[in-house]
Design a protein around this motif. Structure first.
Motif, short mmCIF file in Angstrom:
data_model
loop_
_atom_site.label_atom_id
_atom_site.label_comp_id
_atom_site.label_asym_id
_atom_site.label_seq_id
_atom_site.Cartn_x
_atom_site.Cartn_y
_atom_site.Cartn_z
N VAL A 36 7.79 0.40 -11.91
CA VAL A 36 6.77 0.98 -11.02
C VAL A 36 6.39 -0.06 -9.97
CG1 VAL A 36 4.45 1.98 -10.88
CG2 VAL A 36 5.83 2.32 -12.95
N ILE A 37 6.30 0.40 -8.71
CA ILE A 37 5.73 -0.45 -7.66
C ILE A 37 4.70 0.37 -6.88
CG2 ILE A 37 7.74 -1.95 -7.38
CD1 ILE A 37 8.31 -0.44 -4.74
N GLU A 38 3.74 -0.35 -6.35
CA GLU A 38 2.73 0.25 -5.48
C GLU A 38 2.87 -0.37 -4.10
OE1 GLU A 38 -1.95 1.10 -5.88
OE2 GLU A 38 -1.42 -1.02 -5.83
N LEU A 39 2.89 0.46 -3.07
CA LEU A 39 2.88 0.00 -1.69
C LEU A 39 1.51 0.24 -1.11
CD1 LEU A 39 6.28 1.36 -0.29
CD2 LEU A 39 5.80 -0.89 -1.26
N LEU A 40 0.97 -0.73 -0.38
CA LEU A 40 -0.30 -0.60 0.32
C LEU A 40 -0.05 -0.79 1.81
CD1 LEU A 40 -3.38 -0.43 0.66
CD2 LEU A 40 -3.48 -2.86 0.06
N PHE A 41 -0.25 0.27 2.57
CA PHE A 41 -0.12 0.24 4.02
C PHE A 41 -1.51 0.07 4.61
CE2 PHE A 41 3.34 2.74 2.34
CZ PHE A 41 4.43 2.30 3.06
N GLU A 42 -1.72 -0.98 5.39
CA GLU A 42 -3.02 -1.22 6.03
C GLU A 42 -2.86 -1.12 7.53
OE1 GLU A 42 -5.28 -4.23 3.05
OE2 GLU A 42 -3.67 -5.13 4.25
#
Length: 117
Positions: A36-42
């Motif tokens: 599992v990976i989480e991407l955070l777009f800011e």
């Protein structure tokens, strides 16, 4: 997806002057390291999402992350090219900043929201 704009308890508003849209995406796969990976777009500058049609699976078979013109792009098509604009049938996100983290203990159906997760 969230923004930095909000209404205070006294009904006044807080409206940031900069790009304030952010998006988190969680990806699971049937393999370890990572599962599992989480991407955070800011500071999101663009988004185009194509929902999966009825009676089709929502499996992403290939994807790409690239940087172009001071934006990071994620797209669900390895052949995505930002300069071509919105591609028919391609979901994509563009942002000034992109972070990721492993989240292997987040397998399963439960949705994950919030800063503390």
């Amino acid at each position: 997806m969230w923004t930095g704009t909000y209404v205070n308890e006294d009904f006044s508003m807080t409206v940031p002057g900069e790009l304030d849209t952010n998006i988190k995406m969680l990806f699971q796969r049937q393999y370890s390291n990572p599962s599992v990976i989480e991407l955070l777009f800011e500071s999101v500058t663009g988004i185009h999402i194509i929902p999966t049609p009825e009676n089709y699976d929502s499996i992403i078979r290939d994807a790409i992350i690239l940087k172009s013109d001071d934006n990071f792009y994620w797209a669900d098509d390895y052949n995505f090219q930002p300069e071509k604009g919105i591609e028919n049938g391609v979901s994509w996100i563009a942002a000034k900043k992109l972070k990721w983290r492993e989240a292997n203990d987040w397998m399963g159906k439960q949705n994950r929201y919030g800063e503390n997760e």
